[in-house]
Design a protein around this motif. Structure first.
Motif, PDB file in Angstrom:
ATOM      1  N   GLN A  10      -3.793  -1.795  81.537  1.00  0.00           N
ATOM      2  CA  GLN A  10      -3.935  -2.334  82.887  1.00  0.00           C
ATOM      3  C   GLN A  10      -5.393  -2.351  83.317  1.00  0.00           C
ATOM      4  O   GLN A  10      -5.845  -3.300  83.939  1.00  0.00           O
ATOM      5  CB  GLN A  10      -3.127  -1.498  83.883  1.00  0.00           C
ATOM      6  N   LYS A  36      -6.919  -7.525  76.823  1.00  0.00           N
ATOM      7  CA  LYS A  36      -5.883  -6.562  77.186  1.00  0.00           C
ATOM      8  C   LYS A  36      -5.168  -6.127  75.905  1.00  0.00           C
ATOM      9  O   LYS A  36      -4.701  -6.957  75.146  1.00  0.00           O
ATOM     10  CB  LYS A  36      -4.864  -7.187  78.143  1.00  0.00           C
ATOM     11  N   THR A 108       3.906   4.253  82.573  1.00  0.00           N
ATOM     12  CA  THR A 108       2.489   3.929  82.522  1.00  0.00           C
ATOM     13  C   THR A 108       1.745   4.963  81.693  1.00  0.00           C
ATOM     14  O   THR A 108       1.945   6.166  81.873  1.00  0.00           O
ATOM     15  CB  THR A 108       1.884   3.912  83.946  1.00  0.00           C
TER      16      THR A 108
END
Length: 119
Positions: A10, A36, A108
């Protein structure tokens, strides 16, 4: 808590100084800034298999918590280290003068890299 899953990068902090410390040339650092990456992690007890895909580069890492292993840096250099687990959601590895902390919070993953002060 299991690290098994697929995670997309992220954000990244201190990317440029960190990559310089890892020995990557400026040209590669500039190209990699906006890529990314996707990390796919498979955890089996204390054994981990991690595949990181960043653009056209794919890196495979395998290690067992608490045992010496060889990890590949982005520069292609291989470094021996021991990965430790802190609590049930944090992996810590020291590569060269950089301490990597990988922390799992729900779905996450956060990667923090800190330059060690050896002074």
């Amino acid at each position: 808590m299991s690290f098994t899953g697929k995670y997309e990068l992220q954000s990244q902090e201190n990317f440029e100084p960190f990559m310089k410390a890892m020995g990557l040339p400026d040209e590669e650092i500039q190209k990699g800034k906006d890529i990314k990456s996707i990390s796919e992690i498979v955890q089996d007890g204390k054994k981990f298999k991690i595949t990181v895909t960043a653009g056209s580069k794919v890196m495979h890492q395998e290690f067992t918590i608490g045992e010496e292993c060889e990890l590949e840096l982005l520069s292609g250099e291989k470094v021996k280290t021991v990965v430790q687990m802190e609590g049930n959601n944090r992996l810590i590895a020291n590569l060269k003068e950089i301490k990597f902390v990988t922390e799992l919070n729900g779905d996450t993953i956060t990667l923090v890299s800190v330059e060690e002060d050896n002074g």
